[in-house]
Write a protein that holds these residues in place. Sequence first.
Motif, PDB file in Angstrom:
ATOM      1  N   ILE A  84       0.837  -1.203   0.000  1.00  0.00           N
ATOM      2  CA  ILE A  84       0.000   0.000   0.000  1.00  0.00           C
ATOM      3  C   ILE A  84       0.873   1.255   0.000  1.00  0.00           C
ATOM      4  CG2 ILE A  84      -1.668   1.351   1.331  1.00  0.00           C
ATOM      5  CD1 ILE A  84      -2.782  -1.346   2.362  1.00  0.00           C
ATOM      6  N   GLN A  85       1.878   1.283   0.850  1.00  0.00           N
ATOM      7  CA  GLN A  85       2.754   2.450   0.926  1.00  0.00           C
ATOM      8  C   GLN A  85       3.476   2.706  -0.386  1.00  0.00           C
ATOM      9  OE1 GLN A  85       5.105   1.350   4.394  1.00  0.00           O
ATOM     10  NE2 GLN A  85       3.977   2.793   5.680  1.00  0.00           N
ATOM     11  N   ALA A  86       3.761   1.633  -1.126  1.00  0.00           N
ATOM     12  CA  ALA A  86       4.475   1.789  -2.395  1.00  0.00           C
ATOM     13  C   ALA A  86       3.556   2.209  -3.532  1.00  0.00           C
ATOM     14  CB  ALA A  86       5.189   0.488  -2.754  1.00  0.00           C
ATOM     15  N   VAL A  87       2.352   1.630  -3.618  1.00  0.00           N
ATOM     16  CA  VAL A  87       1.512   1.852  -4.800  1.00  0.00           C
ATOM     17  C   VAL A  87       0.554   3.038  -4.673  1.00  0.00           C
ATOM     18  CG1 VAL A  87       1.653  -0.600  -5.369  1.00  0.00           C
ATOM     19  CG2 VAL A  87      -0.363   0.257  -4.133  1.00  0.00           C
ATOM     20  N   SER A 141      -3.333  -9.671  13.671  1.00  0.00           N
ATOM     21  CA  SER A 141      -2.573  -9.233  12.498  1.00  0.00           C
ATOM     22  C   SER A 141      -3.482  -8.561  11.475  1.00  0.00           C
ATOM     23  CB  SER A 141      -1.833 -10.420  11.863  1.00  0.00           C
ATOM     24  OG  SER A 141      -2.736 -11.361  11.305  1.00  0.00           O
ATOM     25  N   LYS A 142      -4.695  -9.068  11.336  1.00  0.00           N
ATOM     26  CA  LYS A 142      -5.647  -8.479  10.400  1.00  0.00           C
ATOM     27  C   LYS A 142      -6.222  -7.175  10.935  1.00  0.00           C
ATOM     28  CE  LYS A 142      -5.555 -11.506   7.070  1.00  0.00           C
ATOM     29  NZ  LYS A 142      -5.115 -11.139   5.695  1.00  0.00           N
ATOM     30  N   LEU A 143      -6.406  -7.097  12.231  1.00  0.00           N
ATOM     31  CA  LEU A 143      -6.909  -5.873  12.840  1.00  0.00           C
ATOM     32  C   LEU A 143      -5.905  -4.736  12.673  1.00  0.00           C
ATOM     33  CD1 LEU A 143      -9.123  -4.497  14.453  1.00  0.00           C
ATOM     34  CD2 LEU A 143      -8.067  -5.358  16.555  1.00  0.00           C
ATOM     35  N   ALA A 144      -4.628  -5.050  12.795  1.00  0.00           N
ATOM     36  CA  ALA A 144      -3.591  -4.037  12.581  1.00  0.00           C
ATOM     37  C   ALA A 144      -3.661  -3.501  11.155  1.00  0.00           C
ATOM     38  CB  ALA A 144      -2.210  -4.632  12.856  1.00  0.00           C
ATOM     39  N   VAL A 187      -5.314   0.845   7.147  1.00  0.00           N
ATOM     40  CA  VAL A 187      -6.095   1.300   5.999  1.00  0.00           C
ATOM     41  C   VAL A 187      -7.032   2.437   6.387  1.00  0.00           C
ATOM     42  CG1 VAL A 187      -7.892   0.623   4.351  1.00  0.00           C
ATOM     43  CG2 VAL A 187      -5.928  -0.880   4.759  1.00  0.00           C
ATOM     44  N   SER A 188      -7.678   2.313   7.522  1.00  0.00           N
ATOM     45  CA  SER A 188      -8.647   3.337   7.937  1.00  0.00           C
ATOM     46  C   SER A 188      -7.986   4.651   8.319  1.00  0.00           C
ATOM     47  CB  SER A 188      -9.486   2.829   9.109  1.00  0.00           C
ATOM     48  OG  SER A 188      -8.686   2.605  10.256  1.00  0.00           O
ATOM     49  N   LEU A 245      -8.655  -0.297   0.106  1.00  0.00           N
ATOM     50  CA  LEU A 245      -9.891  -0.951   0.536  1.00  0.00           C
ATOM     51  C   LEU A 245      -9.528  -2.209   1.302  1.00  0.00           C
ATOM     52  CD1 LEU A 245     -12.974  -1.495   0.501  1.00  0.00           C
ATOM     53  CD2 LEU A 245     -12.661  -2.554  -1.752  1.00  0.00           C
ATOM     54  N   HIS A 246     -10.027  -2.312   2.528  1.00  0.00           N
ATOM     55  CA  HIS A 246      -9.814  -3.503   3.349  1.00  0.00           C
ATOM     56  C   HIS A 246     -11.158  -4.188   3.517  1.00  0.00           C
ATOM     57  CE1 HIS A 246      -7.952  -6.060   6.403  1.00  0.00           C
ATOM     58  NE2 HIS A 246      -8.983  -5.824   7.193  1.00  0.00           N
ATOM     59  N   ILE A 247     -11.274  -5.410   2.990  1.00  0.00           N
ATOM     60  CA  ILE A 247     -12.544  -6.133   3.000  1.00  0.00           C
ATOM     61  C   ILE A 247     -12.507  -7.218   4.066  1.00  0.00           C
ATOM     62  CG2 ILE A 247     -14.174  -7.490   1.655  1.00  0.00           C
ATOM     63  CD1 ILE A 247     -13.045  -6.215  -0.859  1.00  0.00           C
ATOM     64  N   ARG A 248     -13.402  -7.128   5.012  1.00  0.00           N
ATOM     65  CA  ARG A 248     -13.511  -8.142   6.057  1.00  0.00           C
ATOM     66  C   ARG A 248     -14.452  -9.237   5.576  1.00  0.00           C
ATOM     67  NH1 ARG A 248     -14.256  -4.121  11.324  1.00  0.00           N
ATOM     68  NH2 ARG A 248     -12.019  -3.744  11.685  1.00  0.00           N
ATOM     69  N   ILE A 249     -13.884 -10.421   5.353  1.00  0.00           N
ATOM     70  CA  ILE A 249     -14.666 -11.522   4.812  1.00  0.00           C
ATOM     71  C   ILE A 249     -15.000 -12.543   5.896  1.00  0.00           C
ATOM     72  CG2 ILE A 249     -13.724 -11.201   2.503  1.00  0.00           C
ATOM     73  CD1 ILE A 249     -11.875 -13.560   2.994  1.00  0.00           C
ATOM     74  N   HIS A 250     -15.949 -13.400   5.573  1.00  0.00           N
ATOM     75  CA  HIS A 250     -16.349 -14.482   6.468  1.00  0.00           C
ATOM     76  C   HIS A 250     -15.664 -15.773   6.017  1.00  0.00           C
ATOM     77  CE1 HIS A 250     -19.574 -12.255   8.667  1.00  0.00           C
ATOM     78  NE2 HIS A 250     -19.538 -11.523   7.564  1.00  0.00           N
ATOM     79  N   THR A 251     -16.099 -16.902   6.525  1.00  0.00           N
ATOM     80  CA  THR A 251     -15.456 -18.176   6.217  1.00  0.00           C
ATOM     81  C   THR A 251     -15.764 -18.602   4.786  1.00  0.00           C
ATOM     82  OG1 THR A 251     -15.752 -18.817   8.535  1.00  0.00           O
ATOM     83  CG2 THR A 251     -15.132 -20.547   6.984  1.00  0.00           C
ATOM     84  N   LEU A 252     -14.707 -18.936   4.045  1.00  0.00           N
ATOM     85  CA  LEU A 252     -14.848 -19.333   2.655  1.00  0.00           C
ATOM     86  C   LEU A 252     -14.823 -20.855   2.515  1.00  0.00           C
ATOM     87  CD1 LEU A 252     -12.399 -16.815   0.921  1.00  0.00           C
ATOM     88  CD2 LEU A 252     -14.882 -16.610   1.184  1.00  0.00           C
TER      89      LEU A 252
END
Length: 271
Positions: A86-89, A115-118, A123-124, A134-141
């Motif tokens: 993210i910082q690069a692009v 780790s995901k919360l960080a 992002v926010s 965009l950070h998408i919080r997904i459920h079980t796949l």
Amino acid sequence: MIFIVGGRGRLGQALREEYKADEVVCVERAVYQQWGASDSLYDITAYFQRYAQPGAVVYICSGLLDSTLASETLHNVNFRLPRNIIQAVSPMGIRAVTFGTAMEGMLTANSYVQSKLALSRFVSEMSGELTPALHIRIHTLYGGGEPSPFMFLGLIMASLRDDKPFAMTLGRQLREYHHVSDDAAAVRALVDYSSTGVVELSHGQPVTLKALAEAVFESAGKGHLLQLGALPEPQQENFTQVFTRSSVLEGVMFRDAVAGVVEYINTLVES
């Protein structure tokens, strides 16, 4: 142009199918595996300056799910690597899309979730001068190959294949199960809508783990293997929260979770 980091994984493969072949570049693991290092920004920037134009999208699907791994390992792969990308692009006008878990606000003692919360916090809190991520919080796949052996469905499948008892809690936990192809379509809908910040990808139809396990074992004719209540109830869990489906996803079709998982597991066990 669409770039996928982690294109060999379940979600990465499904996202590849959402686009025309000539629109997608899958970044090789040999290229990105060191991008979590503190001195990797130059390499990341050089790569995307060479191959990408402003307006491109980078899906960062690489990640580790096993919460029993060392917290430093999880943090490096699940937080540092996507943060560095993210910082690069972002200064180059390229949109980055990362993925987390819907449990980020609940299982805070879990190293994977931490780790995901960080990442979602990063992002926010991004500066407005950068191209928003965009950070998408997904459920079980499920779908797209066999389930991870340490996951709930992986443990169920092993029990069915080996005809061994399956010990679990009372199964009051609420979960949304999403077929990976359905989620890939939903992810594209969110990206096409130009969503930014932290977004939950929910269909709003949770099931209890008890109901899911009973349906799978009964369908296989092996209900006697299921041992409900054999394990203690977890201290930190989702027993009540039902997630809301975003209006952006109204046109996305999600398969029935119980029927979909039963078909998925039966197909794998019989293969």
